[in-house]
Design an enzyme around this catalytic site. Sequence first.
Site, PDB file in Angstrom:
ATOM      1  N   PHE A   7       0.631  -1.427   0.038  1.00  0.00           N
ATOM      2  CA  PHE A   7       0.031   0.148  -0.135  1.00  0.00           C
ATOM      3  C   PHE A   7       0.391   1.305   0.178  1.00  0.00           C
ATOM      4  CE2 PHE A   7      -4.393  -0.966   2.160  1.00  0.00           C
ATOM      5  CZ  PHE A   7      -4.522  -2.460   1.184  1.00  0.00           C
ATOM      6  N   LYS A   8       1.973   1.464   0.675  1.00  0.00           N
ATOM      7  CA  LYS A   8       3.134   2.342   0.676  1.00  0.00           C
ATOM      8  C   LYS A   8       2.260   3.253   1.505  1.00  0.00           C
ATOM      9  CE  LYS A   8       4.933   1.168  -4.213  1.00  0.00           C
ATOM     10  NZ  LYS A   8       6.189   1.439  -4.606  1.00  0.00           N
ATOM     11  N   GLU A 155      12.856  -6.250  -7.841  1.00  0.00           N
ATOM     12  CA  GLU A 155      12.189  -4.728  -7.918  1.00  0.00           C
ATOM     13  C   GLU A 155      12.954  -3.474  -8.971  1.00  0.00           C
ATOM     14  OE1 GLU A 155       8.009  -4.468  -6.626  1.00  0.00           O
ATOM     15  OE2 GLU A 155       9.065  -3.473  -4.792  1.00  0.00           O
ATOM     16  N   SER A 191       5.508  -1.224 -11.142  1.00  0.00           N
ATOM     17  CA  SER A 191       4.123  -1.450 -12.513  1.00  0.00           C
ATOM     18  C   SER A 191       3.765  -2.602 -12.880  1.00  0.00           C
ATOM     19  CB  SER A 191       4.938  -0.399 -13.835  1.00  0.00           C
ATOM     20  OG  SER A 191       5.431   0.624 -12.965  1.00  0.00           O
TER      21      SER A 191
HETATM   22  P1  PGA Z   1       4.728  -0.491  -8.694  1.00  0.00           P
HETATM   23  O1  PGA Z   1       4.962  -0.536  -7.083  1.00  0.00           O
HETATM   24  O2  PGA Z   1       3.548  -1.594  -8.855  1.00  0.00           O
HETATM   25  O3  PGA Z   1       3.502   1.012  -7.862  1.00  0.00           O
HETATM   26  O4  PGA Z   1       5.307   0.271  -9.725  1.00  0.00           O
HETATM   27  C1  PGA Z   1       6.164  -1.929  -6.931  1.00  0.00           C
HETATM   28  C2  PGA Z   1       5.977  -1.941  -5.496  1.00  0.00           C
HETATM   29  O5  PGA Z   1       6.840  -1.102  -5.236  1.00  0.00           O
HETATM   30  O6  PGA Z   1       6.416  -2.938  -4.684  1.00  0.00           O
END
Ligand code: PGA
Length: 231
Positions: A7-8, A155, A191
């Site tokens: 979720f950040k 990532e 993404s």
């Molecule tokens: P994102 O983030 O899907 O928005 O690129 C992925 C992540 O940071 O785990």
Amino acid sequence: MIVASNFKTNHNRQSTKEFVDFINNQNYFSEVRIFPPYTALNKFDLAPNIKVGAQNFYPVQNGSFTGEIGFEQLEEFEVETLLVGHSERRHIVGESQETICAKYNFAKAKGCEIVYCVGEPKEIREQGIEAVMSYIWKQFEGIDIEYSELIVAYEPVWAIGTGLSASLEDIKEVLSCLREKIKAPLLYGGSVKVATTKDILEIKDCDGVLVGTASWDVDNFSKMIEIADNL
Ligand code: PGA
């Protein structure tokens, strides 16, 4: 298959509860991980294949570390899975490999599942696969890759939150290099969208996805889990 949502700095207590309850009621059988912000952690009543975890913590049980969250505060919510080494912590907050190792080792000593994130910035990617792998292996310095509760997430920094996913060939190449040394499940993140989930999950060494932006909408996240369930 593992489908994880980071979720950040999004969602609040109420929307997290609705999100988690919705996912939990669908009877999915893929492994699902949800990482809400600290303030939305709770003792959720979850199916065994679903875990809610923390995006970060300070590697102490408790103590005098103003503004930090230690393990005691996570234990209150029976947190069993943690993100460690996420690129936004490495590159925006400036966490060093030493700090990341301290977190890894603390979580490992607690027997907690760790989703350990690695990935190269754009200028390294432009130098080709050897530079990419040498950068990534450095991010494993001090990390026990034999830890039984480890999940690794590849990532690429330039693909996170930018809408620019790595190509299927690039993901395949990096995951197969990682697979030569690492037995733990391997995820791809950067993404990932509903439309790209199936192709990514079908990559040979890919055991799942770690999703930010596209997962914050519960319908999208559900679709991704359904894709994983149907593979
Ligand atoms: P994102 O983030 O899907 O928005 O690129 C992925 C992540 O940071 O785990």
